[in-house]
Design a protein around this motif. Sequence first.
Motif, mmCIF file in Angstrom:
data_model
loop_
_atom_site.group_PDB
_atom_site.id
_atom_site.type_symbol
_atom_site.label_atom_id
_atom_site.label_comp_id
_atom_site.label_asym_id
_atom_site.label_seq_id
_atom_site.Cartn_x
_atom_site.Cartn_y
_atom_site.Cartn_z
ATOM 1 N N GLY A 224 22.283 8.826 1.289
ATOM 2 C CA GLY A 224 21.466 8.769 2.502
ATOM 3 C C GLY A 224 20.866 7.415 2.789
ATOM 4 N N LEU A 225 21.018 6.450 1.867
ATOM 5 C CA LEU A 225 20.509 5.097 2.089
ATOM 6 C C LEU A 225 21.628 4.081 1.893
ATOM 7 C CD1 LEU A 225 17.117 5.132 0.111
ATOM 8 C CD2 LEU A 225 17.454 5.553 2.562
ATOM 9 N N GLU A 226 21.651 3.065 2.732
ATOM 10 C CA GLU A 226 22.531 1.922 2.531
ATOM 11 C C GLU A 226 21.657 0.772 2.034
ATOM 12 O OE1 GLU A 226 25.264 -1.329 4.975
ATOM 13 O OE2 GLU A 226 24.334 0.351 6.054
ATOM 14 N N VAL A 227 21.869 0.356 0.797
ATOM 15 C CA VAL A 227 21.029 -0.666 0.174
ATOM 16 C C VAL A 227 21.830 -1.950 0.011
ATOM 17 C CG1 VAL A 227 19.623 -1.248 -1.844
ATOM 18 C CG2 VAL A 227 19.724 1.125 -1.033
ATOM 19 N N HIS A 228 21.269 -3.053 0.476
ATOM 20 C CA HIS A 228 21.916 -4.360 0.305
ATOM 21 C C HIS A 228 22.204 -4.577 -1.184
ATOM 22 C CE1 HIS A 228 22.980 -8.459 1.301
ATOM 23 N NE2 HIS A 228 22.148 -8.909 0.366
ATOM 24 N N PRO A 229 23.412 -5.059 -1.530
ATOM 25 C CA PRO A 229 23.823 -5.073 -2.938
ATOM 26 C C PRO A 229 23.082 -6.036 -3.857
ATOM 27 C CG PRO A 229 25.490 -6.101 -1.549
ATOM 28 C CD PRO A 229 24.502 -5.452 -0.636
ATOM 29 N N GLU A 230 22.313 -6.957 -3.309
ATOM 30 C CA GLU A 230 21.575 -7.901 -4.155
ATOM 31 C C GLU A 230 20.110 -7.484 -4.219
ATOM 32 O OE1 GLU A 230 23.099 -10.251 -5.816
ATOM 33 O OE2 GLU A 230 25.017 -9.745 -4.884
ATOM 34 N N LYS A 231 19.534 -7.542 -5.424
ATOM 35 C CA LYS A 231 18.130 -7.143 -5.586
ATOM 36 C C LYS A 231 17.155 -8.292 -5.330
ATOM 37 C CE LYS A 231 17.976 -7.947 -10.577
ATOM 38 N NZ LYS A 231 17.672 -7.372 -11.890
ATOM 39 N N LYS A 232 17.704 -9.479 -5.081
ATOM 40 C CA LYS A 232 16.871 -10.627 -4.736
ATOM 41 C C LYS A 232 17.676 -11.527 -3.822
ATOM 42 C CE LYS A 232 13.796 -14.112 -6.734
ATOM 43 N NZ LYS A 232 13.221 -14.661 -7.971
ATOM 44 N N PRO B 119 19.995 4.484 6.852
ATOM 45 C CA PRO B 119 19.012 3.397 6.953
ATOM 46 C C PRO B 119 19.374 2.246 6.018
ATOM 47 C CG PRO B 119 17.926 5.529 6.738
ATOM 48 C CD PRO B 119 19.376 5.771 6.488
ATOM 49 N N PHE B 120 19.288 1.026 6.532
ATOM 50 C CA PHE B 120 19.649 -0.159 5.762
ATOM 51 C C PHE B 120 18.402 -0.714 5.080
ATOM 52 C CE2 PHE B 120 20.592 -4.862 5.694
ATOM 53 C CZ PHE B 120 21.516 -4.792 4.657
ATOM 54 N N ILE B 121 18.456 -0.798 3.762
ATOM 55 C CA ILE B 121 17.311 -1.187 2.932
ATOM 56 C C ILE B 121 17.598 -2.521 2.259
ATOM 57 C CG2 ILE B 121 15.737 -0.468 1.103
ATOM 58 C CD1 ILE B 121 15.963 1.508 3.517
ATOM 59 N N VAL B 122 16.597 -3.409 2.247
ATOM 60 C CA VAL B 122 16.717 -4.692 1.557
ATOM 61 C C VAL B 122 15.568 -4.837 0.573
ATOM 62 C CG1 VAL B 122 16.635 -7.207 1.802
ATOM 63 C CG2 VAL B 122 17.935 -5.832 3.447
ATOM 64 N N LYS C 193 19.259 -6.161 11.108
ATOM 65 C CA LYS C 193 19.780 -4.855 10.706
ATOM 66 C C LYS C 193 18.794 -4.053 9.865
ATOM 67 C CE LYS C 193 23.707 -2.747 8.282
ATOM 68 N NZ LYS C 193 24.896 -2.992 7.427
ATOM 69 N N VAL C 194 17.893 -4.726 9.162
ATOM 70 C CA VAL C 194 17.076 -4.057 8.148
ATOM 71 C C VAL C 194 16.137 -3.018 8.766
ATOM 72 C CG1 VAL C 194 15.221 -5.781 8.154
ATOM 73 C CG2 VAL C 194 15.633 -4.430 6.105
ATOM 74 N N GLU C 195 16.024 -1.867 8.091
ATOM 75 C CA GLU C 195 15.111 -0.804 8.510
ATOM 76 C C GLU C 195 14.004 -0.570 7.488
ATOM 77 O OE1 GLU C 195 17.131 2.718 10.341
ATOM 78 O OE2 GLU C 195 18.940 1.553 9.870
ATOM 79 N N GLY C 196 14.329 -0.763 6.218
ATOM 80 C CA GLY C 196 13.342 -0.645 5.146
ATOM 81 C C GLY C 196 13.364 -1.891 4.286
ATOM 82 N N LEU C 197 12.185 -2.413 3.940
ATOM 83 C CA LEU C 197 12.092 -3.687 3.224
ATOM 84 C C LEU C 197 11.097 -3.559 2.081
ATOM 85 C CD1 LEU C 197 12.808 -6.753 3.171
ATOM 86 C CD2 LEU C 197 10.891 -7.105 4.748
ATOM 87 N N ILE C 198 11.536 -3.932 0.879
ATOM 88 C CA ILE C 198 10.657 -3.972 -0.294
ATOM 89 C C ILE C 198 10.459 -5.436 -0.668
ATOM 90 C CG2 ILE C 198 10.362 -3.325 -2.712
ATOM 91 C CD1 ILE C 198 12.098 -0.868 -2.193
ATOM 92 N N ILE C 199 9.209 -5.881 -0.695
ATOM 93 C CA ILE C 199 8.900 -7.292 -0.937
ATOM 94 C C ILE C 199 7.882 -7.437 -2.067
ATOM 95 C CG2 ILE C 199 9.312 -7.828 1.501
ATOM 96 C CD1 ILE C 199 6.225 -8.148 1.787
ATOM 97 N N ARG C 200 7.763 -8.676 -2.543
ATOM 98 C CA ARG C 200 6.646 -9.055 -3.396
ATOM 99 C C ARG C 200 5.928 -10.212 -2.695
ATOM 100 N NH1 ARG C 200 6.162 -6.703 -8.214
ATOM 101 N NH2 ARG C 200 4.930 -8.436 -9.012
ATOM 102 N N SER C 201 5.344 -11.117 -3.436
ATOM 103 C CA SER C 201 4.534 -12.168 -2.807
ATOM 104 C C SER C 201 5.375 -13.280 -2.197
ATOM 105 C CB SER C 201 3.555 -12.760 -3.832
ATOM 106 O OG SER C 201 4.257 -13.295 -4.949
ATOM 107 N N ALA C 202 6.664 -13.382 -2.550
ATOM 108 C CA ALA C 202 7.488 -14.480 -2.047
ATOM 109 C C ALA C 202 7.863 -14.331 -0.575
ATOM 110 C CB ALA C 202 8.757 -14.605 -2.892
#
Length: 330
Positions: A40-48, A19-22, A60-69
């Motif tokens: 087991g996870l493919e995480v985009h290399p930038e945290k922002k 799963p591709f995570i951003v 491509k994204v399957e999992g997304l972690i966001i804040r208010s932006a």
Amino acid sequence: MLGALFNIKSLTESNMSKPFIVVSDGMDSGVFSDLRNTDGLEVHPEKKVSQEELKTLLPKVEGLIIRSATSPDKAFLDAAPNLKYIIRAGEGTDNIDKAYCQEKGIKVSNTPGANNNSAAEHALALMMTTLRHTANADKSMKNNEWNKAAFTGNELWNKTVGIIGFGRIGQLLCKRLQGFEPQVLFFDPGVSESPFPWAKKVDSVEEIFKTADVISLHTPLIDATRGMVNYDLMSKMKPSAILVNAARGKIVNEDDLYKILSEKKIKGAGFDVFAEEPLGESKLRELENIVLTPHLGGSTEEAQFRVGEMAAHQMKEFFLNNKLLNEVGA
């Protein structure tokens, strides 16, 4: 025969893809590193990432972690056909079109409690900064002025503090206020009594606006609270009172707030949240009697660590263990 084998091989490789995570809006560096190193996870290399870059990742994204932006609205979600899970690193999820997520089968979670202390402390900081004019005094000093008489303020000690919304953050604020020996009044239809002897429930929002010296907003943004704080309600405040909002911007009618402050109907205000963020060209920027901060309620190193750790754990549980934690419904 070879074609059949090729198809089977391709299907097997597809099933084995990670799963591709951003993470779009930032995360504690240590927590992000741990997430990236998760088998087991493919995480985009930038945290922002910028919003423009995020658009290129959506297919491509399957999992997304966001804040208010980041605001996953209908157009955003339609551009992410493989998206299965959104985590709001924080508590408020009004920047997510949850109804459309539900329609598309996308799960939504938040990280309740992780930044509560930081939000409560920031509300208290806004109270003190507004009462003591420290932001304007600092600006004056950096302009090589020494204008002591212009910045006479007020104490918080022994004041009546009104808290609208007495959930986790409202109650933490009440607890942090104890050393100032206040009388705390609170309104929250979902809370029957206070665990603190110095806090008393009242029957209406209007009672708080009429009697409190300091009013702090801590309600979620729902239909009942959207635009709740308007000119009529603020007109009931004492001329010496201040208003603090570290909850959600759309609780307050900003045009009415500008009018109240420009007419000097109340002494001042401290706002961390706004109807549209980032705050663009706003008449509020012209006023000397309001303290403005760029949604810093959860912006402490400690809160960022807790929020990130919780979000990363929930992402792993969802994709690796088929567990959905802290789901937020539509």
